[in-house]
Design a protein around this motif. Structure first.
Motif, short mmCIF file in Angstrom:
data_model
loop_
_atom_site.label_atom_id
_atom_site.label_comp_id
_atom_site.label_asym_id
_atom_site.label_seq_id
_atom_site.Cartn_x
_atom_site.Cartn_y
_atom_site.Cartn_z
N THR A 87 8.29 12.06 -7.88
CA THR A 87 7.32 11.08 -7.39
C THR A 87 6.77 10.27 -8.56
OG1 THR A 87 6.69 12.56 -5.58
CG2 THR A 87 5.17 10.78 -6.10
N VAL A 88 6.69 8.95 -8.35
CA VAL A 88 6.15 8.05 -9.36
C VAL A 88 4.84 7.48 -8.84
CG1 VAL A 88 6.57 6.00 -10.76
CG2 VAL A 88 8.50 7.46 -10.09
N LYS A 89 3.78 7.66 -9.62
CA LYS A 89 2.47 7.14 -9.21
C LYS A 89 1.59 6.97 -10.44
CE LYS A 89 -1.38 8.01 -6.03
NZ LYS A 89 -1.95 8.94 -5.00
N ASP A 90 0.89 5.84 -10.47
CA ASP A 90 -0.11 5.57 -11.52
C ASP A 90 0.47 5.74 -12.93
OD1 ASP A 90 -1.97 5.10 -9.52
OD2 ASP A 90 -2.65 7.18 -9.49
N TRP A 98 0.83 -1.20 0.00
CA TRP A 98 0.00 0.00 0.00
C TRP A 98 0.86 1.26 0.00
CZ3 TRP A 98 -4.81 1.05 -1.14
CH2 TRP A 98 -5.33 2.29 -0.79
N ASP A 99 1.95 1.23 0.76
CA ASP A 99 2.85 2.39 0.82
C ASP A 99 3.64 2.55 -0.46
OD1 ASP A 99 2.06 2.78 3.45
OD2 ASP A 99 3.66 1.53 4.24
N SER A 100 3.79 1.46 -1.23
CA SER A 100 4.63 1.50 -2.42
C SER A 100 3.88 1.97 -3.66
CB SER A 100 5.23 0.12 -2.68
OG SER A 100 6.03 -0.29 -1.60
N VAL A 101 2.55 2.20 -3.51
CA VAL A 101 1.79 2.68 -4.66
C VAL A 101 2.38 4.00 -5.14
CG1 VAL A 101 -0.46 3.53 -5.41
CG2 VAL A 101 -0.32 1.48 -3.99
N THR A 102 2.81 4.84 -4.19
CA THR A 102 3.51 6.07 -4.52
C THR A 102 4.98 5.90 -4.16
OG1 THR A 102 1.56 7.44 -4.12
CG2 THR A 102 3.68 8.54 -4.06
N GLN A 103 5.85 6.09 -5.15
CA GLN A 103 7.29 5.95 -4.92
C GLN A 103 7.93 7.32 -5.10
OE1 GLN A 103 7.43 2.74 -8.00
NE2 GLN A 103 8.71 1.69 -6.49
N THR A 104 8.81 7.66 -4.16
CA THR A 104 9.38 9.01 -4.15
C THR A 104 10.89 8.97 -4.10
OG1 THR A 104 7.43 9.89 -3.01
CG2 THR A 104 9.42 11.23 -2.93
#
Length: 281
Positions: A191-194, A162-168
């Motif tokens: 930030t990497v997301k979706d 769940w925390d890894s959905v957004t990677q910074t």
């Protein structure tokens, strides 16, 4: 038939390690992953010949494995007058006679060198292509003569799914006297997301003249598996042109074309798609 409901009831035992490896690679990553659990495989040197690896959980090419109690490995003695790097790896092995699989810890020994140590070659077997052996590097153990140095971690632990959905990726200025941050700057993050990359670099005033230069260095978080072109990320105040940048595999960000000794570089937020084949570790 090439379609299979892997987690469905089939009336016979049918879920293989290959099934799980394929699904885990698709869900999480084709890269080896260490998760932020337990001691995250903390490495401590009990002596010059004994390294202890703490508890942890990981995935090697999509196959999950863990350590539930500390494990020890032996480091061979160093030699006077030469340097050497050893690599502690997780070693996957499949017995070709019966198909049984296991993971254990091994030490790949580097070649001694009088001036500069180099890492040993990590064998590159691909499990899903039929390899019976695969290796996941965890720690570098540097030796200088008979003296063992501080272990160097070769992975970045990832948080829960769940925390890894957004990677910074958190960045920092290479030198805040050469590149003076704006009083109210941005977060200096990527930030990497979706499937998108969100670039938020802080504006600055340059006091030096440089060509292509890594203005921002990696501080924490994720790095791209390949260099990523970020496109135009800034304008130079009073000059009718913009500045492009690239995100490097070591996590740093390079401004292309450099800056002048009195440039005020006004960065702006940018969103780009994740390029095909790029992963973040």
């Amino acid at each position: 038939m090439t379609i299979e409901l892997v987690d469905g009831k089939a009336g016979v035992a049918h879920i293989s390690s290959e099934d799980k490896a394929i699904i885990h690679q698709a869900k999480f990553s084709k890269s080896d992953v260490v998760f932020d659990w337990g001691d995250a495989f903390k490495c401590t040197m009990g002596s010059a010949n004994k390294a202890t690896i703490g508890t942890g959980c990981a995935s090697i090419q999509g196959l999950d494995w863990h350590i539930t109690a500390a494990e020890s490995v032996t480091i061979s003695n160093g030699s006077q007058g030469v340097k050497r790097n050893d690599i502690i790896c997780a070693h996957y092995h499949r017995d070709s006679s019966n198909g049984n699989e296991l993971v254990n810890l091994v030490v790949l020994k580097g070649s001694p060198n009088a001036t500069a140590a180099a890492d040993p070659t990590i064998p590159s077997g691909k499990i899903l292509s039929g390899a019976v052996d695969a290796y996941m590097p965890l720690w570098r153990i540097p030796l200088d003569g008979i003296t063992v140095g501080t272990p160097v971690r070769l992975f970045t632990p990832r948080g829960a799914l769940w925390d890894s959905v957004t990677q910074t990726c958190q960045l920092k200025f290479q030198d805040t006297s050469s590149f003076v941050p704006a009083a109210y700057g941005a977060s200096n993050t990527i930030t990497v997301k979706d499937g998108l990359i969100f670039v938020d670099l802080a504006s600055f005033r340059s006091t030096v003249k440089v060509g292509d230069f890594t203005v921002w260095l990696f501080k924490a978080g994720v790095k791209p598996s390949r260099t990523v072109s970020l496109g135009c990320v800034a304008n130079v105040n009073g000059v009718a042109y913009g500045k492009q940048a690239r995100w490097n595999t070591d996590g740093s960000v390079t401004i292309i074309g450099g800056v002048g000794s009195s440039d005020i570089v006004q960065c702006f937020q940018r969103i780009i798609p994740v390029p095909d084949g790029v992963e973040f570790v």
